[in-house]
Design an enzyme around this catalytic site. Structure first.
Site, PDB file in Angstrom:
ATOM      1  CB  THR A  27     -20.676   9.737  14.956  1.00 53.87           C
ATOM      2  OG1 THR A  27     -19.359  10.312  15.025  1.00 53.87           O
ATOM      3  CG2 THR A  27     -21.641  10.593  15.768  1.00 53.87           C
ATOM      4  CG  HIS A  63      -8.624   7.765   0.295  1.00 56.64           C
ATOM      5  ND1 HIS A  63      -8.559   6.412   0.043  1.00 56.64           N
ATOM      6  CD2 HIS A  63      -9.217   8.321  -0.804  1.00 56.64           C
ATOM      7  CE1 HIS A  63      -9.064   6.169  -1.158  1.00 56.64           C
ATOM      8  NE2 HIS A  63      -9.475   7.297  -1.684  1.00 56.64           N
ATOM      9  NE  ARG A  90      -4.057   2.028   1.920  1.00 56.40           N
ATOM     10  CZ  ARG A  90      -5.030   2.039   1.029  1.00 56.40           C
ATOM     11  NH1 ARG A  90      -5.231   0.977   0.259  1.00 56.40           N
ATOM     12  NH2 ARG A  90      -5.811   3.092   0.899  1.00 56.40           N
ATOM     13  CG  ASP A 110      -8.430   2.252  -0.778  1.00 59.56           C
ATOM     14  OD1 ASP A 110      -7.955   3.370  -0.504  1.00 59.56           O
ATOM     15  OD2 ASP A 110      -7.758   1.303  -1.247  1.00 59.56           O
TER      16      ASP A 110
END
Length: 208
Positions: free
Chosen positions: A165, A186, A13, A190
């Protein structure tokens, strides 16, 4: 609380992390509706049930356990635990509590009730002291339902941990629905990961 540092040179990544963390810093949020009809029928308390369910799914996926530790190192915690808000009606303020995670639902709820009894009436932002590093925040707005919710964090581009939340439960087409907002970075998470998280969470709630 083991913390495994990420070796970026070997990390699949790396390109995405560098882009969304440094070149184009980006966080995003998503609001979803969860069907908690079965949980209501079982007379389960919604807040501890959601804390347990969120933590269970978070701990299944490294994307939601990736963080910067207190030294600023990038890595993955082996386990996360919830740090959540409780409301004080008299002062209209809140405090943060945290509860150790255990895989057994009943045992977790017992630990939650114990923490609530011991620390729930303490004023100030930190109700239960010594908050561990490996926590993720959960808050509740049980007075209103919502279809969108956004947190604007001044230093949010360096905050990798997911934020949840919970809104007010309501009825829709004969079902009990619960709004949930999820905010992620991000650089580590994703849309694919958030979608999978939501679907897995919904399935888990049906089975809880």
């Amino acid at each position: 609380m083991p913390f495994q540092r990420i070796q970026k040179e070997n990390w699949s990544r790396r390109e995405y992390f560098d882009h969304y963390f440094s070149a184009a810093p980006c966080t995003y949020s998503m609001a979803v509706k969860l069907d908690i009809t079965q949980n209501r029928k079982k007379r389960q308390k919604i807040y501890p049930t959601m804390l347990y369910s969120l933590t269970t799914i978070v701990n299944r996926h490294p994307e939601f356990r990736t963080a910067l530790n207190d030294k600023g190192e990038l890595g993955i915690y082996s386990e996360m635990i919830p740090c959540y808000t409780v409301f004080h009606k008299d002062t209209q303020t809140f405090s943060n509590l945290w509860t150790e995670y255990v895989p057994d639902y009943g045992e977790f709820c017992a630990l939650y009730e114990k923490d609530l009894e011991e620390y729930g009436n303490r004023e100030g932002m930190i109700g239960k002291p010594d908050i561990p590093e490996n926590t993720f925040p959960v808050s509740a707005i049980p007075w209103v339902s919502f279809e969108g919710f956004h947190l604007n964090l001044q230093r949010g581009y360096h905050y990798l941990t997911p934020i949840f939340t919970i809104g007010k439960c309501y009825e829709e087409a004969g079902k009990n629905m619960l709004p949930l907002a999820i905010q992620v970075h991000h650089a580590v998470c994703d849309g694919y990961h958030v979608a999978g998280f939501v679907n897995e969470l919904q399935e888990f709630l049906h089975e809880a």
